[in-house]
Write an enzyme that holds these catalytic residues in place. Structure first.
Site, PDB file in Angstrom:
ATOM      1  N   LEU A 317       0.835  -1.195   0.000  1.00 46.34           N
ATOM      2  CA  LEU A 317       0.000   0.000   0.000  1.00 46.34           C
ATOM      3  C   LEU A 317       0.871   1.247   0.000  1.00 46.34           C
ATOM      4  CD1 LEU A 317      -2.351  -1.377   2.752  1.00 46.34           C
ATOM      5  CD2 LEU A 317      -3.086  -0.926   0.412  1.00 46.34           C
ATOM      6  N   THR A 318       0.699   2.079  -1.007  1.00 47.23           N
ATOM      7  CA  THR A 318       1.499   3.289  -1.117  1.00 47.23           C
ATOM      8  C   THR A 318       1.202   4.246   0.038  1.00 47.23           C
ATOM      9  OG1 THR A 318       1.520   3.083  -3.511  1.00 47.23           O
ATOM     10  CG2 THR A 318       2.059   5.230  -2.612  1.00 47.23           C
ATOM     11  N   GLN A 370       7.712  -4.886  -3.516  1.00 41.07           N
ATOM     12  CA  GLN A 370       7.060  -4.779  -4.821  1.00 41.07           C
ATOM     13  C   GLN A 370       7.776  -3.743  -5.671  1.00 41.07           C
ATOM     14  OE1 GLN A 370       3.154  -2.825  -5.678  1.00 41.07           O
ATOM     15  NE2 GLN A 370       2.446  -4.919  -6.050  1.00 41.07           N
ATOM     16  N   CYS A 403      -1.018  -1.305 -10.913  1.00 41.76           N
ATOM     17  CA  CYS A 403      -1.178   0.090 -10.514  1.00 41.76           C
ATOM     18  C   CYS A 403      -1.889   0.873 -11.618  1.00 41.76           C
ATOM     19  CB  CYS A 403       0.177   0.724 -10.207  1.00 41.76           C
ATOM     20  SG  CYS A 403       0.035   2.419  -9.609  1.00 41.76           S
ATOM     21  N   HIS A 474      -6.354  -8.583  -8.482  1.00 42.83           N
ATOM     22  CA  HIS A 474      -7.306  -7.600  -7.955  1.00 42.83           C
ATOM     23  C   HIS A 474      -8.487  -7.567  -8.916  1.00 42.83           C
ATOM     24  CE1 HIS A 474      -7.887  -3.208  -6.359  1.00 42.83           C
ATOM     25  NE2 HIS A 474      -9.024  -3.837  -6.530  1.00 42.83           N
ATOM     26  N   GLY A 516      -9.939  -7.553  -3.255  1.00 45.43           N
ATOM     27  CA  GLY A 516     -10.991  -6.585  -3.524  1.00 45.43           C
ATOM     28  C   GLY A 516     -12.174  -6.705  -2.585  1.00 45.43           C
ATOM     29  N   ASP A 517     -12.387  -5.675  -1.750  1.00 45.94           N
ATOM     30  CA  ASP A 517     -13.603  -5.488  -0.953  1.00 45.94           C
ATOM     31  C   ASP A 517     -13.727  -6.368   0.289  1.00 45.94           C
ATOM     32  OD1 ASP A 517     -14.329  -3.705  -2.964  1.00 45.94           O
ATOM     33  OD2 ASP A 517     -15.513  -5.195  -4.045  1.00 45.94           O
TER      34      ASP A 517
END
Length: 675
Positions: A317-318, A370, A403, A474, A516-517
């Site tokens: 996570l950036t 990553q 990304c 994703h 995702g989610d």
């Protein structure tokens, strides 16, 4: 008031806790990115009266929307609204002297050597509370009496002997010495009146292995990388190989009689020698059989296998996925952690900031980094240097093929690689060669454009042809960015495509994670049981509630109390100080990243306030009050309250310090940085 009266997509909060039935406004993404699409500082505002007087024609809603869209496009990704400067001491003490060492520069040192003057100007020590000092009632953190002890008064007005230095407490030594903002806990006065730093040698030796971060790249190595003096022979040989192959292919197109035959070895194409007279001519021209060559790289089948089935995985996570946050998630049950996305170009330029992304804490039992890049010429040399410098302390390297942000996509990196299978194959094969026994994994999205999913064609090739050791998908396209629900039915289709090829070719299965989610234990285990994945990578769910990994491990929804959440914030601050430093600069860097974390965590709606379980990640919360004042404070969307919370652990924020929230990433329905 029943939850049925709430607008669709609203969190079903019990009526007694509601302040308003209307969902909170989504933060202004354009403002966060520094867009100039606002008139008078307000989004979508009508032209001002002054503008009308100057002959400005009033614009329709559609016209304003079009202008705003054009401005957003112009400034997209610039993040011009966010500026974070280091906050330094008013009087800067020489760091060598601060650590109890002699300074070789003497009077020519750019920093002061006057300890008394430094301590006189230094703000009073910060009190770092323990878990026992926390309460759900105001003021939430119990502080000691402000009156100084006799010992403190004799020493200096800045010292507080009642405080605790989180770094000293963990490691037995504080590397910032006299510059530490918690100095009173590890200093004593000598007979001559001077201050002496305290070191707990027993603790220092005992906890060294458990507390010392690894993958630290020294300045000399960075200089070699920056000046292109760092050798990467495996990458050089591989790049020459694919360059020659491309040249031979081009030559073959123009002169078919000199064509070569390609054979596949370990998933990569190697050109065979030309036959007939062309081959004889080649041997006559030059013989390289006695040349020095790099060690023969491992074959893919010799790579260590990744046994990840059933393990919890924190997404890269950036910005927010830094080392302190990862440590926090490990405490709550994360098994696999991955550092923030780094750019191959920046690694090859010797960027200190980029190389800091490979730092690992010993508590991270399975850790990877990553990397993003557009071509083998960048990614393969970067991978070789990373593999050599982090040997033994890196469990995998993940290639970012997901990304979606323009800044990355337009360079041919990130999700752009989804439409460049040939180039991606060369990248993965080359990185496998360069990294030795370190596995290469791939994270991707379902495709680039909506309605044109391509991952089901690409994924079956990743392991058997190119040697990927694990895959994460994703469930959104690049065009979707972070909106709409992830397509888990398509994730299942892709898993089945990979498993079918593995079965046909009798290949060992590689771990496949979906993403995702996922926001609850119930949702996690439903996805595990219904979609054929080996695990679920968790991004936003962990940002909003880092304890989601505990929920998953214990198969329950945790109605965590406000005091437990405040203790989580305290622990984050502690980890931040240990990583970023306990001096003035480190304290305020920790404050910045703590506020970044709180910009997600405020979105959590305590499940004890909900009429229906489990919570859903895309439900927007209306304004509500908590079961106590602390719970209400922790739900505040006001960034000033996040700063207020940081001050409970890091002292008052300096007047020069400001925090601008990253709206794009804390907006509902967004997932900034999770490629």
């Amino acid at each position: 008031m029943a939850s049925s009266t709430l607008p669709p997509g609203t969190a079903p909060i019990k009526p007694e806790f509601l302040i308003s039935v209307q969902p909170r406004d989504v933060p202004d993404d354009d403002a966060a990115e520094g867009s100039t699409s606002h008139v008078n500082g307000r989004p979508n505002a009508a032209p001002s009266a002054e503008g009308a007087e100057e002959g400005t024609k009033r614009l329709s809603g559609a016209q304003r929307k079009k202008l705003a869209k054009e401005e957003r496009k112009k400034h997209r990704g610039a993040n011009k609204g966010r500026r974070f400067q280091k906050v330094r001491d008013e009087v800067e003490l020489c760091f060598r002297l601060a650590g109890g060492k002699d300074c070789e520069f003497g009077s020519e040192c750019r920093y002061t050597h006057d300890v008394s003057a430094y301590l006189a100007a230094k703000p009073r020590d910060i009190h770092f509370p323990s878990s026992d000092d926390l309460s759900s009632d105001p003021p939430f953190v119990r502080l000691p009496d402000v009156e100084m002890s006799e010992e403190g008064a004799e020493t200096t007005n800045s010292l507080d002997p009642t405080t605790t230095c989180p770094v000293f407490q963990r490691t037995g030594e504080c590397r910032h010495g006299l510059k530490c903002r918690f100095l009173g806990s590890h200093v004593k006065r000598k007979d001559n009146g001077e201050l002496e730093l305290v070191v707990d040698e027993d603790k220092k030796a005992r906890v060294a292995a458990a507390e010392t971060e690894v993958n630290f790249i020294d300045a000399d190595t960075l200089r070699k990388i920056r000046t292109k003096k760092y050798p990467h022979p495996i990458a050089d040989a591989y790049l020459k190989e694919i360059q020659n192959a491309a040249a031979d292919e081009k030559k073959a197109e123009s002169t078919p009689e000199a064509a070569t035959e390609a054979v596949t070895v370990n998933g990569s194409e190697i050109e065979a020698q030309p036959s007939g007279s062309a081959a004889a001519a080649t041997k006559t021209e030059e013989d390289h059989s006695q040349d020095d060559t790099p060690d023969v790289p491992l074959r893919f089948v010799e790579k260590k296998r990744l046994h990840w089935s059933g393990k919890t995985y924190l997404a890269p996570l950036t910005t927010v996925g830094n080392l302190p946050f990862r440590r926090l998630c490990v405490d709550y049950g994360a098994d696999i952690t991955c550092g923030e996305m780094g750019l191959a170009m920046s690694f090859l330029q010797g960027s200190k900031e980029e190389w800091s992304l490979v730092r690992r804490h010993p508590s991270e039992s399975i850790f990877g980094m990553q990397i993003a890049g557009s071509k083998p010429q960048l990614l393969v040399p970067a991978a070789e240097i990373i593999g050599r410098e982090c040997a033994g302390n890196l469990d995998f390297v993940d290639v970012n093929c997901g990304c979606p942000i323009d800044l990355v996509y337009k360079t041919g990196s990130g999700s752009a690689l989804l439409d460049a299978a040939g180039r991606l194959g060369k990248i993965i094969v080359g990185m496998n060669k360069a990294l030795g026994d370190i596995p290469v994994t791939v994270k991707l999205r379902t495709g680039v454009k909506d309605g044109k999913n391509t991952a089901h064609k690409l994924m079956p090739r990743l392991a058997p042809e190119w040697g990927a050791s694990a895959i994460t998908l994703h469930g959104r396209t690049r065009q979707q960015r972070y909106t709409k629900l992830a397509d888990w039915d398509y994730i299942k289709q892709c898993v089945e495509a990979v498993r079918a090829r593995e079965a046909d070719e009798h290949l060992p299965p590689v771990p496949i994670f979906g993403g995702g989610d996922c926001f609850s234990a119930e949702d996690y285990w439903h996805k595990m049981e219904s979609y054929g994945v080996d695990g679920v990578m968790i991004g936003r769910g962990a940002l909003i509630k880092p304890w989601i990994f505990t929920e998953i491990k214990e198969r329950r929804e945790w109605d965590i109390s406000s005091r437990e959440r405040l203790d989580l914030v305290r622990k984050y601050a502690e980890y931040g100080l240990n990583h970023f430093g306990s001096d003035t600069a480190g304290v305020n860097t920790t404050r910045r990243y703590l506020c970044e974390a709180l910009s997600f965590q405020y979105r959590y709606v305590p499940i004890g306030l909900l009429e229906q379980w489990p919570p859903r990640i895309n439900d927007r919360a209306p304004a509500f009050r908590g079961r106590d004042e602390l719970e209400t404070l922790l739900a505040s969307p006001d960034s000033r309250d996040w700063v207020k919370i940081s001050e409970m652990f890091l002292g008052p924020a300096p007047e020069s310090w400001t925090f601008t929230p990253k709206h794009k990433s804390n907006a509902y329905g967004s997932e900034e940085g999770q490629g």
